[in-house]
Design a protein around this motif. Structure first.
Motif, PDB file in Angstrom:
ATOM      1  N   PRO A  87       0.755  -1.208   0.080  1.00 53.48           N
ATOM      2  CA  PRO A  87       0.038  -0.036   0.033  1.00 53.48           C
ATOM      3  C   PRO A  87       0.714   1.179  -0.011  1.00 53.48           C
ATOM      4  CG  PRO A  87      -0.120  -1.070   2.417  1.00 53.48           C
ATOM      5  CD  PRO A  87       0.760  -1.945   1.161  1.00 53.48           C
TER       6      PRO A  87
ATOM      7  N   GLU B 206      -6.852   3.572  -9.092  1.00 54.27           N
ATOM      8  CA  GLU B 206      -7.933   3.993  -8.289  1.00 54.27           C
ATOM      9  C   GLU B 206      -7.711   3.041  -7.216  1.00 54.27           C
ATOM     10  OE1 GLU B 206     -12.185   4.109  -9.557  1.00 54.27           O
ATOM     11  OE2 GLU B 206     -11.225   3.684 -11.543  1.00 54.27           O
ATOM     12  N   ASN B 207      -7.921   3.402  -5.908  1.00 51.48           N
ATOM     13  CA  ASN B 207      -7.941   2.631  -4.666  1.00 51.48           C
ATOM     14  C   ASN B 207      -8.598   1.283  -4.676  1.00 51.48           C
ATOM     15  OD1 ASN B 207      -6.309   4.632  -3.621  1.00 51.48           O
ATOM     16  ND2 ASN B 207      -7.919   5.392  -2.410  1.00 51.48           N
ATOM     17  N   THR B 208      -8.198   0.307  -4.103  1.00 50.66           N
ATOM     18  CA  THR B 208      -8.734  -1.198  -4.473  1.00 50.66           C
ATOM     19  C   THR B 208      -9.298  -1.605  -3.071  1.00 50.66           C
ATOM     20  OG1 THR B 208      -6.765  -2.120  -4.275  1.00 50.66           O
ATOM     21  CG2 THR B 208      -7.707  -1.727  -6.504  1.00 50.66           C
TER      22      THR B 208
ATOM     23  N   ASN C 257      -8.163   3.345   1.232  1.00 55.11           N
ATOM     24  CA  ASN C 257      -7.449   4.391   0.505  1.00 55.11           C
ATOM     25  C   ASN C 257      -6.002   3.967  -0.034  1.00 55.11           C
ATOM     26  OD1 ASN C 257      -9.136   6.421   1.483  1.00 55.11           O
ATOM     27  ND2 ASN C 257      -8.288   6.659   3.370  1.00 55.11           N
ATOM     28  N   SER C 258      -5.964   2.543  -0.246  1.00 57.14           N
ATOM     29  CA  SER C 258      -4.687   2.035  -0.691  1.00 57.14           C
ATOM     30  C   SER C 258      -4.941   1.424  -2.246  1.00 57.14           C
ATOM     31  CB  SER C 258      -4.021   1.065   0.122  1.00 57.14           C
ATOM     32  OG  SER C 258      -3.710   1.661   1.310  1.00 57.14           O
ATOM     33  N   ILE C 259      -3.938   1.373  -3.114  1.00 57.64           N
ATOM     34  CA  ILE C 259      -4.066   0.370  -4.199  1.00 57.64           C
ATOM     35  C   ILE C 259      -3.145  -0.778  -3.787  1.00 57.64           C
ATOM     36  CG2 ILE C 259      -3.354   0.151  -6.735  1.00 57.64           C
ATOM     37  CD1 ILE C 259      -3.485   3.139  -6.914  1.00 57.64           C
TER      38      ILE C 259
ATOM     39  N   HIS D 149     -11.895  -6.076  -0.607  1.00 59.88           N
ATOM     40  CA  HIS D 149     -11.227  -5.448  -1.760  1.00 59.88           C
ATOM     41  C   HIS D 149     -12.339  -5.122  -2.848  1.00 59.88           C
ATOM     42  CE1 HIS D 149      -6.948  -6.327  -0.834  1.00 59.88           C
ATOM     43  NE2 HIS D 149      -7.509  -7.192  -0.112  1.00 59.88           N
TER      44      HIS D 149
END
Length: 111
Positions: A22, A53-55, A58-60, A86
């Protein structure tokens, strides 16, 4: 994981899934010490990270990595499936693969 990716990557390779990094900023490639090896492996292999986009929160975390950016298009992130935490990542895979239009022979077991 970095060794596996390095050993398997080829000219048309793609790697995708929940990588759990992340803290990597895929725009600037900045990463904390514990994520540098993964980031460096991706950069050394010329893998492009396609999810913007975040998955999860607030993280990818869920990545789509491709050697050639034109292998992947229309990347989007939608709502989670069922009770998953997710989001779903959807993308088009651009290939030259064509299905064989010939019908396969089917056996008739009634005869």
């Amino acid at each position: 994981m970095c060794k596996e990716i390095s050993d398997k990557v080829s000219d048309k390779a793609m790697v995708f899934g929940d990588m759990n990094y992340p803290a990597i900023d895929w725009n600037t490639f900045s990463a904390p010490k514990h994520s540098e090896q993964f980031r460096d492996t991706c950069l050394d292999l010329f893998l492009h990270q396609m999810v913007t986009e975040n998955t999860r929160g607030n993280s990818i975390l869920d990545l789509v990595l491709a050697i050639h950016q034109n292998l992947v298009s229309e990347v989007s992130v939608t709502d989670p499936l069922a009770t998953s935490d997710h989001n779903i990542v959807i993308f088009d895979l651009n290939t030259n693969f064509k299905a064989d239009p010939k019908q396969k022979e089917k056996l008739c077991f009634r005869r």
